[in-house]
Design a protein around this motif. Structure first.
Motif, short mmCIF file in Angstrom:
data_model
loop_
_atom_site.label_atom_id
_atom_site.label_comp_id
_atom_site.label_asym_id
_atom_site.label_seq_id
_atom_site.Cartn_x
_atom_site.Cartn_y
_atom_site.Cartn_z
N TYR B 263 24.81 -12.26 32.57
CA TYR B 263 26.11 -12.53 31.96
C TYR B 263 25.93 -12.89 30.50
O TYR B 263 24.99 -13.62 30.15
CB TYR B 263 26.80 -13.69 32.71
CG TYR B 263 28.07 -14.18 32.05
CD1 TYR B 263 28.04 -15.21 31.10
CD2 TYR B 263 29.30 -13.60 32.35
CE1 TYR B 263 29.21 -15.65 30.49
CE2 TYR B 263 30.47 -14.04 31.75
CZ TYR B 263 30.42 -15.07 30.82
OH TYR B 263 31.57 -15.50 30.21
N LEU B 264 26.82 -12.41 29.67
CA LEU B 264 26.84 -12.91 28.29
C LEU B 264 28.27 -12.84 27.76
O LEU B 264 29.07 -12.03 28.22
CB LEU B 264 25.88 -12.12 27.40
CG LEU B 264 26.18 -10.69 27.02
CD1 LEU B 264 26.89 -10.59 25.68
CD2 LEU B 264 24.86 -9.93 26.89
N ASP B 265 28.59 -13.74 26.85
CA ASP B 265 29.94 -13.70 26.29
C ASP B 265 29.96 -14.05 24.81
O ASP B 265 28.93 -14.35 24.22
CB ASP B 265 30.90 -14.58 27.12
CG ASP B 265 30.63 -16.07 26.98
OD1 ASP B 265 29.97 -16.51 26.02
OD2 ASP B 265 31.10 -16.83 27.85
N SER B 266 31.15 -14.01 24.25
CA SER B 266 31.29 -14.18 22.80
C SER B 266 31.18 -15.63 22.37
O SER B 266 31.23 -15.92 21.19
CB SER B 266 32.62 -13.60 22.33
OG SER B 266 33.68 -14.23 23.00
N TRP B 267 31.02 -16.55 23.31
CA TRP B 267 30.73 -17.93 22.95
C TRP B 267 29.22 -18.17 22.96
O TRP B 267 28.75 -19.30 22.91
CB TRP B 267 31.41 -18.89 23.93
CG TRP B 267 32.91 -18.96 23.75
CD1 TRP B 267 33.67 -18.30 22.83
CD2 TRP B 267 33.80 -19.75 24.53
NE1 TRP B 267 35.00 -18.61 22.99
CE2 TRP B 267 35.11 -19.52 24.03
CE3 TRP B 267 33.65 -20.64 25.59
CZ2 TRP B 267 36.24 -20.12 24.56
CZ3 TRP B 267 34.77 -21.26 26.12
CH2 TRP B 267 36.05 -20.99 25.60
N ASP B 268 28.48 -17.07 23.07
CA ASP B 268 27.01 -17.11 23.10
C ASP B 268 26.44 -17.71 24.38
O ASP B 268 25.30 -18.14 24.39
CB ASP B 268 26.47 -17.89 21.89
CG ASP B 268 25.96 -16.93 20.82
OD1 ASP B 268 25.29 -17.40 19.89
OD2 ASP B 268 26.25 -15.73 20.93
N ILE B 269 27.23 -17.75 25.41
CA ILE B 269 26.70 -18.22 26.70
C ILE B 269 26.00 -17.03 27.37
O ILE B 269 26.59 -15.97 27.53
CB ILE B 269 27.81 -18.75 27.62
CG1 ILE B 269 28.45 -19.99 26.99
CG2 ILE B 269 27.26 -19.09 29.00
CD1 ILE B 269 29.62 -20.55 27.78
N TYR B 270 24.73 -17.22 27.70
CA TYR B 270 23.97 -16.22 28.45
C TYR B 270 23.61 -16.85 29.79
O TYR B 270 23.33 -18.05 29.85
CB TYR B 270 22.64 -15.93 27.75
CG TYR B 270 22.73 -15.08 26.52
CD1 TYR B 270 23.14 -15.62 25.31
CD2 TYR B 270 22.36 -13.74 26.56
CE1 TYR B 270 23.20 -14.85 24.18
CE2 TYR B 270 22.41 -12.97 25.42
CZ TYR B 270 22.83 -13.52 24.23
OH TYR B 270 22.88 -12.75 23.11
N SER B 271 23.57 -16.05 30.82
CA SER B 271 23.05 -16.63 32.06
C SER B 271 22.40 -15.57 32.93
O SER B 271 22.70 -14.38 32.82
CB SER B 271 24.17 -17.33 32.85
OG SER B 271 25.01 -16.38 33.45
N HIS B 272 21.48 -16.04 33.76
CA HIS B 272 20.85 -15.20 34.78
C HIS B 272 21.09 -15.87 36.12
O HIS B 272 20.93 -17.08 36.25
CB HIS B 272 19.35 -15.10 34.55
CG HIS B 272 18.97 -14.40 33.28
ND1 HIS B 272 19.14 -13.05 33.10
CD2 HIS B 272 18.44 -14.86 32.13
CE1 HIS B 272 18.73 -12.71 31.90
NE2 HIS B 272 18.31 -13.79 31.28
#
Lengths: 173, 386, 88
Positions: B263-272
């Motif tokens: 997952y990634l979004d425009s708030w710079d949150i990445y996750s696995h």
């Protein structure tokens, strides 16, 4: 620029995949009017002898390909028992070909339904391959001359009524 | 200065993520290499069924006596209304009570306010089957004290002639209204739109795989009205890539489920996210099923996540101290027991326990100064197939 | 005065792993579609078992997703149900 390049590449990939999919659709090679493929399989006959289609030449045969893991098959087995009882066995024969890899699963269902219809066992799937089966259950109404009269995939209420009409019509001629 | 360090950390991020991101993407492609594909597709309505579930959930923060509890009964009906049409209707009722946990232990005072909230939600989906594809249209409505949401979705599945490949296309939209128990003047809106593209492919007679790409866009009031000083951008775009693999193990007549989501979004949150579950039937006639599962989740904080006290924020920069947007890792495990009875009836019982710990992230250093969060939930389920 | 322009520019097109994701997407889809032999309908016995579904318990999944989405910063991917394996 980069945005446009990536977007168009995605669209191109999707179109390629969709067209491959569309062109890869299979066409069923067995049609009404064709000769029914022969088979020789173990059965649930007490004598232990194998059964083959040629043994029933001159009779109308209703061939059903089924499996224990198929949700609607149990219901259609009961219906086939009714068919056999209704039309007798002088000029009509139901053959239910089971394709389970393990025979136990099929026998369990047959015992539960107290079914006495003729069942052939084809764990290797030779018969469905010959008949170009597209889904389980599939059924083939075969005429006295051994030619395919009708093919049905999925046996709902509508198909059951249609098949009964077809059997009646062919027995009367 | 804390702020300077934060910027430095952001600049270094791309290198690390490149390595880790591609490693995970490669790992998810491995099961498919050199394997043949064949897929099952459901191309007509399923027989009618009813599902009921009662879930009890509790969470608490380390070092805090306060707890949040949720009781949630829910029911799902699936009814075929003709040979080619089916309807799915669901109802959820959440009853939430307790104290909202301290999400940031530099905050003092106001947090720990008691919460009593009830949420009602209903959804319905109509699916029509055609030759080679189907079309679904659905709506959902959800309401609680401080939040109302209404949404609709449209999706379609296409399957190949041998039913070995299924494509999914879907779009959805939601219109939400946000108010606040604390602030009667708050009356804001937020919209979200999303799209999904998925492929399900059978690999061989014992395994299949599904991969979904989801895009979403949120616009409007995205703050949490109960978090002091929360100031978030008015838009958020997100992308999620989930791959799910199921394999039948003949030696033990069991199945293994393996999921991986990026997952990634425009708030710079990445996750696995990695999740694994094992379904093992046992007992006489294999009427019992045991299902252990384990889940690991690792998240990188939002670009404007900040553990400074909100009192120290004097300008109008984007800011949040919401633990949910911090860097942390989560490890959860659970077990489930299912018992089949006659006539298509079955019962299930499950329990899960999860720990969120900011030092358990693999993506970067976890956000500092956050106590662990513990989640515990169990559920009881009934299922009747007609 | 909120300015979210800066954040829009840092979105997906500038992320270094984005081109790699597209490559994997393309390879993944190509391999699956151009796969070799298909599994015949009568060989789908194991695939049709209830625990072999992608989503065997939709209510349980709903609840889990709801908890995860409310305690974590990510969401999505689970789409709208899953591709099932039925009879035929």
């Amino acid at each position: 620029m980069r945005k446009v390049f990536y977007k168009s590449r995605i669209i191109f990939n999707l179109l390629t995949i969709l067209s491959i999919l569309l062109f890869s659709s299979q066409v069923c090679a067995l049609n009404p009017g064709d000769n029914s493929p022969a088979f020789s399989l173990n059965s649930n006959r007490k004598t232990g002898e194998k059964i083959s289609l040629s043994q029933f030449s001159g009779k109308i045969v209703y061939l059903d390909i089924w499996a224990s893991w198929c949700g609607t098959c149990a219901e259609s087995l009961s219906w086939m028992q009714k068919l056999q009882d209704k039309f007798g066995s002088d000029s009509f024969q139901v053959i239910a070909v089971n394709v389970d890899e393990e025979r136990n699963a099929a026998e369990k269902i047959l015992r539960k339904l107290e079914s006495s219809i003729l069942v052939a066992f084809d764990p290797e799937g030779i018969t469905p391959a010959k008949y170009e089966v597209g889904g389980i259950p599939s059924s083939y109404l075969i005429g006295r001359d051994g030619k395919v009269i009708a093919i049905h995939e999925g046996i709902g209420k509508k198909e059951q009524d249609e098949i009964e009409q077809q059997i009646k019509k062919n027995l009367d001629t | 200065m804390a702020q300077k360090n934060r910027i430095k950390k952001t600049r270094n991020k791309p290198k690390n993520l490149n390595k880790v991101g591609s490693l995970f993407a490669a790992a998810s492609a491995i099961p498919l290499l050199g394997l043949c594909s064949s897929v099952c597709a459901q191309n007509k309505p399923e027989p009618a069924s009813i599902r009921f579930q009662y879930a009890y959930f509790k969470d608490w923060q380390a070092g805090s006596e306060d707890r949040m509890t949720v009781n949630a009964p829910m029911v799902l009906f699936n009814v075929p209304i003709s040979e080619k049409t089916e309807v799915e209707v669901g109802f959820v009722f959440d009853s939430m009570s307790g104290a909202s946990p301290l999400y940031h232990d530099t905050l003092t005072g106001a947090s720990g306010k008691g919460v009593e909230d009830e949420r009602y939600s209903a959804d319905a989906t109509l699916t029509q089957y055609f030759d080679g594809f189907n079309l679904s249209f659905g709506g959902v409505y959800s309401t609680e004290n401080d939040y109302d949401s209404i949404g609709a979705n449209l999706s379609s599945r296409f399957w190949s002639s041998d039913k070995n490949t299924v494509f999914l296309f879907g779009i959805n939209g939601n219109d939400d209204k946000v108010t606040s128990d604390n602030n009667p003047l708050l009356d804001e809106r937020r919209d979200s739109y999303g799209a999904v593209f998925g492929v399900t492919q059978v690999i061989n007679k014992n395994s299949l795989v599904q991969s979904n790409f989801t895009f979403k866009n949120n616009d409007g009031y995205l703050e949490d009205p109960y978090k002091l000083g929360d100031n978030r951008p008015e838009s958020r775009d997100g992308f999620a890539w989930l791959t799910r693999y199921v394999r039948y193990l003949e030696s033990s007549a069991s199945s293994l489920h393996l999921d991986y989501r990026f997952y990634l979004d425009s708030w710079d949150i990445y996750s696995h996210t990695v999740e694994m579950a094992w379904y093992k039937p046992f007992g006489e006639n294999e009427r019992w099923m045991f299902r252990p599962r384990i889940r690991y989740y690792s998240q990188e904080e939002a670009i404007f996540y900040n553990d400074l006290d909100p009192i120290d924020i004097t300008d109008d920069r984007f800011y949040t101290a919401d633990q949910r947007l911090s860097s942390f890792g989560s490890l959860g495990a659970g077990v489930k027991l299912i018992r089949d009875f006659d006539d298509g009836f079955s019962m299930s019982l499950s329990y899960d326990f999860v720990i969120n710990d900011s030092s358990w992230t693999i993506l970067s250093q976890g956000s500092p100064n956050i106590d662990n969060l513990y989640l515990s939930y169990f559920s009881f389920g009934l299922h009747k197939k007609f | 005065m909120k300015s979210n322009n800066k954040l829009r520019k840092t979105w997906i097109h500038n992320q270094p792993s984005y081109p790699k994701l597209l490559y994997f997407l393309f390879i993944f889809l190509s391999i699956t579609i151009l796969g070799c032999t298909a599994v015949a309908p009568w060989e789908k016995g194991n695939l049709s078992k209830s625990h072999m579904r992608i989503n065997p318990d939709p209510l349980e999944s709903r609840f889990h997703r709801h908890i995860e989405d409310s305690r974590e910063g990510s969401s999505g991917g689970y789409g709208i149900g899953g591709g099932g394996c039925g009879c035929g």
